[in-house]
Enzyme design. Structure first.
Site, PDB file in Angstrom:
ATOM      1  N   PHE A 212      -7.520 -11.729   4.990  1.00 54.61           N
ATOM      2  CA  PHE A 212      -6.829 -10.825   4.167  1.00 54.61           C
ATOM      3  C   PHE A 212      -5.486 -11.322   4.721  1.00 54.61           C
ATOM      4  O   PHE A 212      -5.156 -10.976   5.862  1.00 54.61           O
ATOM      5  CB  PHE A 212      -6.881  -9.355   3.993  1.00 54.61           C
ATOM      6  CG  PHE A 212      -5.996  -8.572   3.161  1.00 54.61           C
ATOM      7  CD1 PHE A 212      -6.505  -8.323   2.017  1.00 54.61           C
ATOM      8  CD2 PHE A 212      -4.827  -8.377   3.987  1.00 54.61           C
ATOM      9  CE1 PHE A 212      -5.524  -7.629   1.227  1.00 54.61           C
ATOM     10  CE2 PHE A 212      -3.821  -7.653   2.678  1.00 54.61           C
ATOM     11  CZ  PHE A 212      -4.304  -7.148   1.583  1.00 54.61           C
ATOM     12  N   ASP A 318      -1.709 -14.454  11.963  1.00 57.05           N
ATOM     13  CA  ASP A 318      -1.543 -13.371  11.149  1.00 57.05           C
ATOM     14  C   ASP A 318      -1.959 -11.940  11.906  1.00 57.05           C
ATOM     15  O   ASP A 318      -2.930 -11.595  12.053  1.00 57.05           O
ATOM     16  CB  ASP A 318      -2.091 -13.306  10.025  1.00 57.05           C
ATOM     17  CG  ASP A 318      -2.020 -12.167   8.853  1.00 57.05           C
ATOM     18  OD1 ASP A 318      -1.511 -10.991   9.459  1.00 57.05           O
ATOM     19  OD2 ASP A 318      -1.839 -12.092   7.941  1.00 57.05           O
ATOM     20  N   LYS A 349       3.253  -3.605   9.984  1.00 56.72           N
ATOM     21  CA  LYS A 349       2.413  -2.480   9.973  1.00 56.72           C
ATOM     22  C   LYS A 349       2.991  -1.796  11.429  1.00 56.72           C
ATOM     23  O   LYS A 349       4.161  -0.943  11.116  1.00 56.72           O
ATOM     24  CB  LYS A 349       0.634  -2.818  10.244  1.00 56.72           C
ATOM     25  CG  LYS A 349       0.515  -3.127   9.014  1.00 56.72           C
ATOM     26  CD  LYS A 349      -1.239  -2.991   9.121  1.00 56.72           C
ATOM     27  CE  LYS A 349      -1.885  -3.220   7.827  1.00 56.72           C
ATOM     28  NZ  LYS A 349      -2.208  -2.032   7.019  1.00 56.72           N
ATOM     29  N   THR A 374      18.337 -11.783  -0.321  1.00 56.95           N
ATOM     30  CA  THR A 374      19.407 -10.825  -0.165  1.00 56.95           C
ATOM     31  C   THR A 374      19.509 -10.161   0.989  1.00 56.95           C
ATOM     32  O   THR A 374      20.399  -9.845   1.964  1.00 56.95           O
ATOM     33  CB  THR A 374      19.505  -9.839  -1.330  1.00 56.95           C
ATOM     34  OG1 THR A 374      19.526 -10.398  -2.393  1.00 56.95           O
ATOM     35  CG2 THR A 374      20.442  -8.531  -1.310  1.00 56.95           C
TER      36      THR A 374
END
Lengths: 490, 490
Positions: A212, A318, A349, A374
């Site tokens: 994931f 990750d 997280k 931005t």
């Protein structure tokens, strides 16, 4: 009323956090925590039900687990609207690092620097604030994984991963072009505006089955967890390698597991060398978290690093869910003792901030405005992460989590012996509190947990996933173990 | 030192904000603002240069425009590290709504609710806070565009757009399947895990040439602004329609422009009916902002709405840059007086929060966890947006911006007459302060602006783009007009 509570709690807690042991007896980090869960009503109780019905008019509540009152939540305990207070080992899907209403974070959140960061949010790439270097150096960069000394800040795990993919694609094409100095061809310039190759090349990111990595379009193309995450979304034709299915207990299946990992490595290399869209990078979780808490050995990850080095493919780790201490190391990939660092490590997280680390200067694109947006992160969140890091250091929470994790794991092993049909494939030994097991009636277990005062989450099809905060202590582990005993007895 | 400044400034400003006119003379919203820009050194000055060199070691500074000290920035004025204070009509790429160090926002940023939101960030989809409905209803939803009563909160403009695309794809496939009750087929379930059709279908989002919708992989596939935004990134094979190239002044080219818009509408319809990957939705900006401030008439957008209705394609209006008052309406698409609302409207930037609005209940997916992520927005940012909305209402800033915009536009018209070779295609009449013009030596103009005390941004290849905050008043317009006169004289 509620707003007063948080102030009072905070005032009470400031400077009240105690050392770990007093006269050999464990002393709580949060003396204001209840000694045990408090159950006043069914969950959801009447007040919660009313509030959920109200919320449903404007916000999808079908995924709602529990409505919380965070002003009344403290340390490891989450409060609802009916006076129930649960030991929380799910922690906002593994996101609360150092406890609800943590007084050190409160101090950071109420500082003049935070107020300015909130009301004067800069476009960091164009108008960084005077102390941005200092905020990075004394915060996010202080905990940078070994070998990585640069950071690109983002807003959430999903975009952190996508920004890492972008860096990988730019790096790859730069190699193919022959260096940073080589200008874009007229064909590249025109085709990219039309979403066509070579300007928009058919390159890919390889991920792993049941991995994931987020739910935006690029990250979702690497996510392989469940159909509900992916259905109806156009996806890039990118490859997936098998992730090892290890058998537990590990010591009983050492040879089989080594063969399984070898098979997966071989297949990963085969894909990298043959897939029709060249693989610019692979992305892998140290523990597949949403996908069901699937672990692999350090040898597997070192094998991946070797393969990626050999084929000049970048390796992105990750650490969105595994990072920031829960595995008993600050970064889970430290467990691998890998010689070469990964090329990029993503986080979010528990950092309450997001982004990716990198070390190679070539991963800074060759022109300005290529890796840009931005906001490029959020100084307010970077200030909070700095406060989290300080709190982790002050209380020695990574080491503490390693120890508490061992204690919890040992307790679960005993329960697994007592309930061999209920606790299957216990895993995460030596990985701090990042522990999980399979349960044949998982959803029922999670539901019953609330009736004995504990908030627990699941992952994958049948895993009970434990994600306590870093301030989870042995006496909390005892409550959790006792709760499991009660649930499994029934 | 710096942190004291913000407190003092804030204390000084609280309750000091005055009404618009006193005895017929314009009175400043921020009495603490300097009366004019303050120039002490070249920009960057020595202190800024040193700080930039320091920052460059850990953060890419090639896109750096100016290093700022936000503690010393107030109202329309941005301060640097060398004592220079510039009138800021770029406003963090159109993102600061009601002024630097705004005292009303400071009150919200230092409230106990904000502190709790920051340190107890929830996974909103699972564990929403007790007052989330109220925060939405008294904030974000209070300003929902007509016809849209639901919101899905996000973290930035780019992911707000991607979440809207996801809603569109789910809606489209639901229509194709025959309704919300129809279950996914085994083929869909297996193909989506492999990124293949039909589970991961070849559907598309149509955007417009020179449009900008973000830089993640889905949004970037709809962005058509510049090669530097897109180069080397794999992209979906999605279509782009032409966006009208209007000629200025509009009143002199009415017929030609109407023909141009008709041509673009025809081409949009042709693409929608013939493109090889069915178009689930179109996305369009009311004014193409990054792409060079390209305007189209209400008739064009109403025409698009008609075409999308006719072909059952959803219409997403990207108000990330145009939203929240700058055009003299809260949402720029209100200028169209369209009978049917758009299907979705996305927002970010001046909202200091992000997400998309929708009205049709079918745009809530048919199952939980289809439109979901860990954070699903940020209550801290939602609280800030509520404070921004209250401040806009208290000071009547939308109407105020409409008036100031007319005044500024009239002044620029005079300058355009004086410098006909320097101010070309002046546009944005009646669009508040959302004004731009083309300049044959644009980058030079932007650079010189700093030497006369003004911070201005560009867009597209040669547009000078004005993006003052909503607290920009006539006396600020006078300073800006005078600055342009000085720059263009030279």
């Amino acid at each position: 009323m509620a707003t007063e509570t948080v102030s009072n709690t905070a005032a009470g807690l400031t400077n009240a956090v105690k050392g770990l042991f007093v006269n050999g007896k464990e002393s709580p980090f949060f003396p204001e925590e209840p000694e045990a869960p408090i159950l006043k009503t069914e969950i959801p109780g009447p007040q919660s039900k009313e509030a959920i019905a109200h919320l449903d008019k404007v916000f999808d509540t079908r995924s709602l687990n529990m409505m919380a009152n965070y002003h009344n939540s403290v340390g490891n305990y989450i409060a609802d609207l009916d006076g129930n207070v649960l030991l929380d080992v799910y922690a906002q899907i593994a996101s609360i690092p150092v406890g609800y209403s943590n007084p050190s974070l409160l101090a950071a959140a109420t500082s003049p620097d935070m107020a300015s960061a909130l009301i004067n949010r800069p476009a960091l790439g164009n108008f960084p604030q005077h102390d941005w270097a200092e905020i990075l150096e004394t915060g996010i960069l202080k905990v940078a994984p070994k070998g990585l000394n640069q950071v690109f800040t983002a807003t959430a795990g999903s975009d952190a991963n996508e920004l890492a993919y972008k860096a990988a694609f730019m790096w790859r094409r730069q190699q193919e072009r022959g260096g940073a100095h080589v200008e874009w061809s007229p064909e590249e310039l025109s085709t990219t505006m039309n979403n066509q190759s070579p300007g928009s090349p058919n390159l890919s990111i390889m991920s792993f089955k049941s991995g994931f990595h987020g739910r935006l379009f690029g990250s979702l193309s690497t996510t392989r967890s469940k159909p509900v995450h992916k259905m109806d979304m156009p996806a890039f034709d990118w490859p997936q390698a098998p992730f090892p299915h290890l058998k537990y207990p590990l010591e009983k299946h050492a040879e089989e597991n080594a063969q399984e990992e070898a098979r997966c490595l071989e297949e990963a290399e085969r894909i990298i060398t043959t897939f029709h869209s060249p693989v610019a990078a692979i992305i892998v979780e140290p523990v597949q978290s949403e996908g069901g808490d699937n672990h692999a050995s350090p040898a597997f990850f070192i094998g991946l690093r070797d393969i990626t080095k050999k084929h000049k493919v970048l390796m992105i780790v990750d650490e969105v869910q595994t990072g920031v201490g829960a595995t008993g190391k600050f970064w889970a990939h430290e467990h691998w003792n890998m010689q070469d660092p990964p090329d990029m490590v993503t986080f979010s997280k528990k950092a309450q901030a997001a982004g990716y680390y990198f070390g190679n200067p070539d991963l800074r694109p060759n022109k300005a405005y290529r890796q840009f947006n931005t906001w490029m992160g959020d100084p307010a969140r970077a200030l909070l992460f700095r406060a989290i890091i300080n709190e982790i250091e002050r209380l020695n929470l990574v080491e503490q989590t390693a120890k508490t994790g061992d204690y919890l794991y040992a307790g679960l092993e005993k329960l697994a012996a007592k309930y061999p049909d209920e606790i299957l494939n216990l895993r995460g030994k030596g990985q701090g509190t990042f522990i999980a097991f399979d349960s044949p009636r998982r959803d029922d277990v999670l539901k019953k947990a609330k009736t004995v005062g504990v908030n627990i989450g699941g992952s994958g099809e049948r895993a009970v996933r434990l994600r306590p905060m870093l301030i989870f202590q042995k006496h909390h582990a005892d409550i959790l173990l006792e709760a499991f005993d009660k649930i499994l007895q029934s």
